[in-house]
Enzyme design. Structure first.
Site, PDB file in Angstrom:
ATOM      1  N   ASN A  64       2.310 -12.544  11.700  1.00  0.00           N
ATOM      2  CA  ASN A  64       2.311 -12.344  13.147  1.00  0.00           C
ATOM      3  C   ASN A  64       1.597 -13.546  13.785  1.00  0.00           C
ATOM      4  O   ASN A  64       1.187 -14.480  13.075  1.00  0.00           O
ATOM      5  CB  ASN A  64       1.666 -11.003  13.525  1.00  0.00           C
ATOM      6  CG  ASN A  64       0.214 -10.889  13.078  1.00  0.00           C
ATOM      7  OD1 ASN A  64      -0.509 -11.890  12.954  1.00  0.00           O
ATOM      8  ND2 ASN A  64      -0.242  -9.666  12.825  1.00  0.00           N
TER       9      ASN A  64
ATOM     10  N   SER B 174       0.821  -1.203   0.000  1.00  0.00           N
ATOM     11  CA  SER B 174       0.000   0.000   0.000  1.00  0.00           C
ATOM     12  C   SER B 174       0.862   1.264   0.000  1.00  0.00           C
ATOM     13  O   SER B 174       2.043   1.233   0.358  1.00  0.00           O
ATOM     14  CB  SER B 174      -0.923  -0.007   1.213  1.00  0.00           C
ATOM     15  OG  SER B 174      -0.180  -0.248   2.380  1.00  0.00           O
TER      16      SER B 174
ATOM     17  N   ASP C  29      -4.668  -8.787  13.523  1.00  0.00           N
ATOM     18  CA  ASP C  29      -3.806  -8.769  14.698  1.00  0.00           C
ATOM     19  C   ASP C  29      -4.685  -8.785  15.945  1.00  0.00           C
ATOM     20  O   ASP C  29      -5.878  -8.470  15.864  1.00  0.00           O
ATOM     21  CB  ASP C  29      -2.956  -7.488  14.679  1.00  0.00           C
ATOM     22  CG  ASP C  29      -1.632  -7.667  15.425  1.00  0.00           C
ATOM     23  OD1 ASP C  29      -1.441  -8.712  16.071  1.00  0.00           O
ATOM     24  OD2 ASP C  29      -0.790  -6.759  15.343  1.00  0.00           O
TER      25      ASP C  29
ATOM     26  N   ASP D  43       5.711  -3.829   8.535  1.00  0.00           N
ATOM     27  CA  ASP D  43       6.290  -3.547   7.221  1.00  0.00           C
ATOM     28  C   ASP D  43       7.787  -3.235   7.332  1.00  0.00           C
ATOM     29  O   ASP D  43       8.585  -3.624   6.475  1.00  0.00           O
ATOM     30  CB  ASP D  43       5.552  -2.374   6.555  1.00  0.00           C
ATOM     31  CG  ASP D  43       4.041  -2.626   6.468  1.00  0.00           C
ATOM     32  OD1 ASP D  43       3.660  -3.773   6.178  1.00  0.00           O
ATOM     33  OD2 ASP D  43       3.265  -1.696   6.707  1.00  0.00           O
TER      34      ASP D  43
ATOM     35  N   ASP E   5       4.431 -11.162   3.571  1.00  0.00           N
ATOM     36  CA  ASP E   5       3.824 -10.867   4.861  1.00  0.00           C
ATOM     37  C   ASP E   5       2.316 -11.004   4.653  1.00  0.00           C
ATOM     38  O   ASP E   5       1.698 -10.150   4.030  1.00  0.00           O
ATOM     39  CB  ASP E   5       4.189  -9.441   5.298  1.00  0.00           C
ATOM     40  CG  ASP E   5       3.554  -9.052   6.637  1.00  0.00           C
ATOM     41  OD1 ASP E   5       2.768  -9.859   7.181  1.00  0.00           O
ATOM     42  OD2 ASP E   5       3.822  -7.940   7.119  1.00  0.00           O
TER      43      ASP E   5
ATOM     44  N   PHE F  32      -1.405 -13.966  15.181  1.00  0.00           N
ATOM     45  CA  PHE F  32      -2.790 -14.141  14.731  1.00  0.00           C
ATOM     46  C   PHE F  32      -2.834 -14.760  13.331  1.00  0.00           C
ATOM     47  O   PHE F  32      -3.573 -15.716  13.072  1.00  0.00           O
ATOM     48  CB  PHE F  32      -3.524 -12.796  14.746  1.00  0.00           C
ATOM     49  CG  PHE F  32      -4.903 -12.836  14.145  1.00  0.00           C
ATOM     50  CD1 PHE F  32      -5.957 -13.439  14.816  1.00  0.00           C
ATOM     51  CD2 PHE F  32      -5.156 -12.274  12.892  1.00  0.00           C
ATOM     52  CE1 PHE F  32      -7.241 -13.487  14.258  1.00  0.00           C
ATOM     53  CE2 PHE F  32      -6.433 -12.308  12.333  1.00  0.00           C
ATOM     54  CZ  PHE F  32      -7.472 -12.917  13.013  1.00  0.00           C
ATOM     55  N   GLU F  33      -2.019 -14.219  12.415  1.00  0.00           N
ATOM     56  CA  GLU F  33      -2.003 -14.694  11.032  1.00  0.00           C
ATOM     57  C   GLU F  33      -1.490 -16.127  10.946  1.00  0.00           C
ATOM     58  O   GLU F  33      -2.040 -16.955  10.205  1.00  0.00           O
ATOM     59  CB  GLU F  33      -1.150 -13.752  10.177  1.00  0.00           C
ATOM     60  CG  GLU F  33      -1.821 -12.388  10.018  1.00  0.00           C
ATOM     61  CD  GLU F  33      -0.879 -11.227   9.768  1.00  0.00           C
ATOM     62  OE1 GLU F  33      -1.386 -10.106   9.489  1.00  0.00           O
ATOM     63  OE2 GLU F  33       0.364 -11.408   9.867  1.00  0.00           O
TER      64      GLU F  33
ATOM     65  N   TYR G 224      -8.570  -7.571   9.885  1.00  0.00           N
ATOM     66  CA  TYR G 224      -8.871  -6.253   9.317  1.00  0.00           C
ATOM     67  C   TYR G 224      -8.842  -6.286   7.791  1.00  0.00           C
ATOM     68  O   TYR G 224      -8.751  -5.253   7.135  1.00  0.00           O
ATOM     69  CB  TYR G 224      -8.023  -5.116   9.899  1.00  0.00           C
ATOM     70  CG  TYR G 224      -6.549  -5.350  10.099  1.00  0.00           C
ATOM     71  CD1 TYR G 224      -5.702  -5.591   9.033  1.00  0.00           C
ATOM     72  CD2 TYR G 224      -5.994  -5.292  11.382  1.00  0.00           C
ATOM     73  CE1 TYR G 224      -4.345  -5.765   9.225  1.00  0.00           C
ATOM     74  CE2 TYR G 224      -4.638  -5.467  11.585  1.00  0.00           C
ATOM     75  CZ  TYR G 224      -3.814  -5.699  10.508  1.00  0.00           C
ATOM     76  OH  TYR G 224      -2.475  -5.879  10.715  1.00  0.00           O
TER      77      TYR G 224
END
Length: 298
Positions: free
Chosen positions: A147, A13, A119, A224, A114, A149-150, A124
């Site tokens: 991370n 992004s 998170d 990032d 990534d 959660f992912e 999100y």
């Protein structure tokens, strides 16, 4: 290949103001002598934690157009391709086919992914992205940087302790070509003042852990910076302990400087909390040796 300038295609992004996505990763990569070709998956005024956000979202066909012209001009020879935040399943599918095509041009290209989904226990991005990441992207990536959660969402395994973390790394290695899996930040361990990073190199042959001091705030764009730093140090160094150590120290230096800049304020704004990336130029080039990474023998 170490002698020539490495080329990266970075699909992330873009924000006009602030530091997330390509704005977080292009600067460190430039400082280290990488040539970065950026495709901005979105162009937004600022990141989405602000009260107001406006901008444009690139459609899957737009990415295909950009890539097709690079290919027609025969300028699509890359050493690395990286992806971060993608908000649309069809866009992610297009990213996957782009990676496959880049590999035809250069079989040695490394894909750093990534898998940005969420998170702290919540998504999100649209949840349909999970299936695309799991079935299409994970098998293609050389390096995965989720991370906690992912990592849990991708594997379906809850990470309650370090052993669970390594089990998830093993699961992710087994799904495709990922040589390296890093769980960038996790809430494991007894010390609640530390965030733990786990890195599994050589398909699990070498395991490295680092505990990062927790700062009493939240940041946007830190993942990032971590991903860019990990690519930089993986390219420049060969020792896994050294790679993770330099990565966490690079990231922490930026976060600590950012925190220092607003910690005296009662209600810091989103703008106050933007990463002090440019001010951290020296640390991005030569990170301090504050945090020690260690080899894990399981």
């Amino acid at each position: 290949s170490m002698m020539k300038t490495p080329r990266i295609l970075s699909i992330q992004s873009h924000v006009v103001c602030g530091y997330v996505g390509n704005k977080s990763s292009v600067f460190p990569l430039h400082l280290h002598g990488f040539q970065v070709d950026a495709i901005n998956s979105v162009q937004l005024s600022n990141h989405t934690q602000y009260s107001h956000v406006k901008g444009q979202i690139l459609k899957a066909g737009d990415v295909s157009d950009l890539y097709e012209a690079l290919k027609l001009n025969n300028i699509h020879q890359y050493d690395y391709v990286t992806t971060g935040y993608v908000g649309d399943p069809s866009f992610l599918e297009t990213v996957a086919s782009t990676v496959v095509d880049l590999r035809e041009k250069n079989p040695d290209i490394k894909y750093y992914c990534d898998p940005v989904m969420g998170d702290n226990g919540h998504f999100y991005v649209p949840e349909e992205l999970l299936a695309v990441y799991r079935e299409t992207i994970v098998p293609l990536a050389d390096v995965l940087l989720p991370n906690q959660f992912e990592a849990e969402q991708l594997s379906g395994i809850q990470i309650k302790c370090e052993a669970d973390g390594w089990k998830v790394c093993e699961w992710l290695h087994s799904k495709g070509k990922a040589e390296t899996v890093v769980i960038t930040s996790s809430e494991i361990g007894d010390d609640k003042d530390k965030i733990v990073s786990l890195a599994s190199f050589g398909r699990g042959a070498t395991k490295v852990r680092a505990a990062i001091p927790r700062l009493p705030t939240s940041f946007t764009g830190s993942g990032d910076v971590f991903a860019a730093a990990f690519l930089i140090w993986s390219h420049k160094l060969s020792d896994p302990v050294n790679i993770l150590q330099k990565t966490v120290n690079t990231t922490y230096a930026v976060l600590a400087r950012t925190f220092e800049s607003f910690k005296g304020q009662e209600n810091p704004t989103c703008f106050d909390k933007e990463l002090k990336l440019i001010q951290s130029k020296g640390d991005l080039e030569n990170p301090p040796d504050l945090i020690k990474a260690e080899l894990v023998t399981v």
